[in-house]
Design an enzyme around this catalytic site. Structure first.
Site, PDB file in Angstrom:
ATOM      1  N   HIS A  14      -6.016   0.479   2.611  1.00 54.83           N
ATOM      2  CA  HIS A  14      -4.898   0.860   3.485  1.00 54.83           C
ATOM      3  C   HIS A  14      -4.671   2.379   3.490  1.00 54.83           C
ATOM      4  O   HIS A  14      -3.985   2.886   4.386  1.00 54.83           O
ATOM      5  CB  HIS A  14      -3.611   0.183   3.034  1.00 54.83           C
ATOM      6  N   GLU A  26       0.799  -1.232   0.000  1.00 54.26           N
ATOM      7  CA  GLU A  26       0.000   0.000   0.000  1.00 54.26           C
ATOM      8  C   GLU A  26       0.830   1.280   0.000  1.00 54.26           C
ATOM      9  O   GLU A  26       0.502   2.223   0.719  1.00 54.26           O
ATOM     10  CB  GLU A  26      -0.933  -0.037   1.219  1.00 54.26           C
ATOM     11  N   HIS A  59      -8.074  -3.919  -1.357  1.00 57.56           N
ATOM     12  CA  HIS A  59      -7.309  -4.052  -0.117  1.00 57.56           C
ATOM     13  C   HIS A  59      -6.240  -2.959  -0.001  1.00 57.56           C
ATOM     14  O   HIS A  59      -6.191  -2.234   1.003  1.00 57.56           O
ATOM     15  CB  HIS A  59      -6.675  -5.441  -0.061  1.00 57.56           C
ATOM     16  N   GLU A  60      -5.427  -2.836  -1.018  1.00 58.33           N
ATOM     17  CA  GLU A  60      -4.347  -1.842  -0.943  1.00 58.33           C
ATOM     18  C   GLU A  60      -4.916  -0.426  -0.873  1.00 58.33           C
ATOM     19  O   GLU A  60      -4.389   0.435  -0.170  1.00 58.33           O
ATOM     20  CB  GLU A  60      -3.375  -1.994  -2.118  1.00 58.33           C
ATOM     21  N   TYR A  71      -5.154 -10.866   9.608  1.00 55.11           N
ATOM     22  CA  TYR A  71      -6.042 -10.382   8.547  1.00 55.11           C
ATOM     23  C   TYR A  71      -7.487 -10.828   8.801  1.00 55.11           C
ATOM     24  O   TYR A  71      -8.397 -10.008   8.878  1.00 55.11           O
ATOM     25  CB  TYR A  71      -5.618 -10.930   7.174  1.00 55.11           C
ATOM     26  N   ASP A 121       4.833 -13.566  18.554  1.00 52.83           N
ATOM     27  CA  ASP A 121       4.396 -13.590  17.152  1.00 52.83           C
ATOM     28  C   ASP A 121       2.948 -14.029  17.020  1.00 52.83           C
ATOM     29  O   ASP A 121       2.442 -14.781  17.843  1.00 52.83           O
ATOM     30  CB  ASP A 121       5.269 -14.566  16.353  1.00 52.83           C
ATOM     31  N   GLU A 132      -3.896  -4.552   9.034  1.00 50.02           N
ATOM     32  CA  GLU A 132      -4.325  -5.577   8.079  1.00 50.02           C
ATOM     33  C   GLU A 132      -5.755  -6.081   8.323  1.00 50.02           C
ATOM     34  O   GLU A 132      -6.479  -6.367   7.370  1.00 50.02           O
ATOM     35  CB  GLU A 132      -3.336  -6.749   8.086  1.00 50.02           C
TER      36      GLU A 132
END
Ligand code: BES
Ligand code: ZN
Length: 647
Positions: free
Chosen positions: A344, A316, A340-341, A425, A417, A363
């Site tokens: 962002h 993005e 999606h991008e 997402y 993590d 995300e």
């Protein structure tokens, strides 16, 4: 535009020591103006980024000015980075991030040398560069770093002409997220430290350069360089403070074609027709996105379709989204990527996770927003199918790692993590979809819009959105409880109130899957062609994993799997085939892996091979030895891990 330095102690105190929200109120007019130019930082413990060496409360970069030359022969980016600095009065030094930068010298704005020190390397993080700010007459407000990036810089991929569609000119692109930009830009590489920037980049003719900033007029023609090649200079400006992972560059033999008044696409000349056709809905997408969640604040929205080595589906980068060519199917069936991008531009670029452990704020929110754009442009059916496909991925991940695995929480405390993209997402999106279904679209949309408006150009944390939902979304404490906000954000698994996907979304394909599982009946070719890509992907994901060569041959014969022009479907087919040691698919897998560098496809295919005993291991080794040099560092890193590969 350079952000002018304000030096009053009052402004410094506000900017350096308080949180974003607190600065809003108690401000003098001068401070308010300074704040428009210099974004505030967060100082709460949950906003401390463990991936940066910077100490932004002591001294921080507010503006980056790059003057760089691209040298394709030596794979070198070299020149200067001039950094504007906002420092506490007693600050004697500033700490920057580096990863393999070769720094020649550092001076202040007047050219006086400043001592600097490169600290010890920390794996995965790079090395700190500490620059003294002490000058004869006080504290340097600007430092100039004379440097070159290492030819192996992780962010950069230098493509030989053979790796391009045209085959005649080299190509360069960068990928900054998450912490790769420190390999070519010496600055504070942390998503919570926003910086404006400007860049002047020279490149050999006939290459064009694009960046994630606004191009300033036509390129300037310069004389020949030492190779006798004509050079041109391109200038770009980003006058809005952005997290530095969003600084991006691409250079190659590329052309531009407009889509609408503020949208367009760049691609290699040979790719431009197909690229342009695939992204033709982009102007409409921007309009729909604005109707949903407020003005698009970045001016133009352009895209570049890169060579297939690009390691992601999309990135993005502001005003210039970077895209893989592998999303081009000819029928716009994979353009959720563009939605999606684009999304962002609000979630991620306007409001940014302060730390990578809150990546779902970028995300997850974006995946939700993406689906709303898809609904507006392509209709409810496609949107529901894509959401149902995403939900399936959450369940697969939870089954794999267990519902109480800490990595399945949306918020990951620093140093831990996530259990993968299905959490960040898809669980993130499922959370917002659940809220929407509980409070209704109208209230939900008003809430999300105010979240973007009130945090525009600022960093955010899980705790901040949690508090914001309690205050501005839930009507009262009881409703906040019912919405299970805390469970969704901070606890593993899937809260009980989750909005399940529409069971009708895949009714047709699921009965076809059941028939195939029960009696081996393959959908008719005509039925298959009539399905959406989401339906075909759903079917392929539901094919029992153990197949004989005859069964695979029959599937391929009837459905034309190996011949599909849809790379999401081709990937699922190749993965299924390799998982069953299906020899006829190996040559195609090999050429796919030689051409495509998108980690989402490449890593699992090698992973599948690696699980297929000596047969698979030998093939994986043979292919990877050939293809590895053509992959971006992101893809190389992930495949190295899967194969236990050592250089
Ligand atoms: N910002 C991401 C790519 C990314 C994420 C790079 C984390 C580095 C670290 C981009 O927006 C993205 O999500 N791309 C996806 C698109 C898909 C979800 C539609 C991709 O590349 O597949
Ligand atoms: Zn994304």
């Amino acid at each position: 535009m350079r952000s002018p330095m304000r030096s009053t102690a009052a402004v410094l105190a506000i900017l350096l020591s308080t949180t974003a929200c607190a600065t809003m109120d108690a401000q003098t007019p001068a401070a308010a103006q300074a704040e428009r130019l210099v974004a505030p930082i967060l100082t709460t413990p949950d906003a401390v980024d463990s991936a940066t060496f910077a100490q932004p409360q002591v001294a921080r970069v507010t503006h980056v000015d790059l003057d760089l030359a691209l040298d394709f022969e030596r794979k070198r980016v070299a020149g200067t980075a001039t950094l504007d600095i906002l420092a506490r009065e007693d600050a004697a030094q500033i700490v920057l991030d580096s990863n393999g930068l070769v720094i020649d010298r550092v001076t202040d704005g007047q050219g006086r040398a400043l001592p600097f020190e490169v600290g010890p390397r920390v794996d995965g993080k790079g090395e700190p560069v500490t620059v003294s700010l002490r000058t004869d007459d006080g504290q340097a407000r600007q430092i100039v770093i004379h440097y070159a990036a290492n030819p192996q810089a992780d962010a950069l991929q230098w493509l030989a002409s053979e790796q391009t569609a045209g085959g005649e000119h080299p190509f360069l692109f960068s990928q900054g997220q998450a912490i790769l930009n420190r390999s070519w830009i010496p600055t504070q590489d942390s998503p919570g430290i926003r910086q404006t920037w400007r860049a002047r980049i020279t490149a050999p003719e006939p290459l064009d350069v694009v960046m994630s900033g606004v191009a300033q007029g036509d390129p300037e023609t310069l004389g020949n360089d030492e190779n006798g090649q004509g050079r041109r200079a391109f200038t770009f400006v980003m006058d809005k403070p952005v997290p530095p992972y969003l600084i991006a560059i691409a250079a190659g033999d590329i052309d531009f074609r407009a889509i609408g008044p503020r949208t367009g696409v760049w691609a290699e000349p040979d790719m431009l027709d197909r690229a342009h056709h695939e992204v033709a809905d982009t102007e409409d997408m921007v309009e729909e996105a604005e109707k949903l969640y407020g003005p698009y604040r970045w001016g133009r929205y352009d895209m570049i379709v890169l060579p297939p080595a690009f390691p992601y589906g999309g990135m993005e980068n502001p005003v210039m989204t970077f895209l893989t060519p592998t999303f081009i199917a000819g029928d716009r069936s994979l353009t959720g990527l563009v939605a999606h991008e684009l999304a962002h531009s609000w979630s991620g670029n306007l409001v940014t996770n302060a730390v990578w452990g809150d990546g779902w704020l970028n995300e997850g929110v974006t995946s939700y927003f993406e689906n709303r754009i898809v609904e507006e442009i392509y209709g409810e059916t496609r949107a529901r199918q894509e959401a149902a496909l995403d939900y399936m991925a959450i369940l697969e991940t939870l089954d794999e790692v267990g519902r109480d695995a800490p990595g399945t929480a949306l918020h990951h405390p620093e140093g831990t993590d996530s259990a993968g993209s299905a959490i960040v997402y898809n669980k993130g999106a499922a959370f917002l979809r659940t809220l929407e279904s509980k409070v209704g679209r109208e209230r939900f949309d008003a809430w999300l819009r105010q979240w973007f408006d009130n945090h525009a150009f600022q960093p955010a944390t899980s705790n901040m959105i949690y508090e914001d939902m309690r205050t501005n979304l839930a009507r009262n404490a009881a409703e906040a409880e019912r919405l299970m906000l805390r469970e969704w954000i901070f606890e593993p698994g899937l809260p009980a109130n989750v909005a399940k996907p529409d069971p009708a979304a895949f009714a047709a394909v699921d009965s076809a899957s059941a028939a195939y599982a029960a009696s081996g009946t393959i959908p008719a070719a005509q039925t298959w062609r009539g399905w959406t890509s989401a339906e075909r992907q759903r079917f392929l994901r539901q094919v029992p994993r153990d197949r004989t060569a005859q069964q695979l041959a029959a599937l391929d014969r009837q459905l034309g799997l190996a011949a599909t022009g849809n790379n999401e479907e081709l990937f699922l087919w190749l993965d299924l085939a390799l998982a069953n040691r299906y020899a006829p698919a190996v040559p195609q897998a090999e050429s796919f892996l030689a051409e495509v560098g998108r980690a989402k496809f490449v890593r699992p295919l090698f992973g599948t091979l690696a699980e297929e005993g000596d047969w698979g291991a030998a093939i994986a080794k043979r292919i990877y030895a050939e293809t590895r040099p053509g992959y971006h560092a992101v893809t190389r890193g992930s495949v190295d891990k899967v194969l236990g590969w050592e250089e």
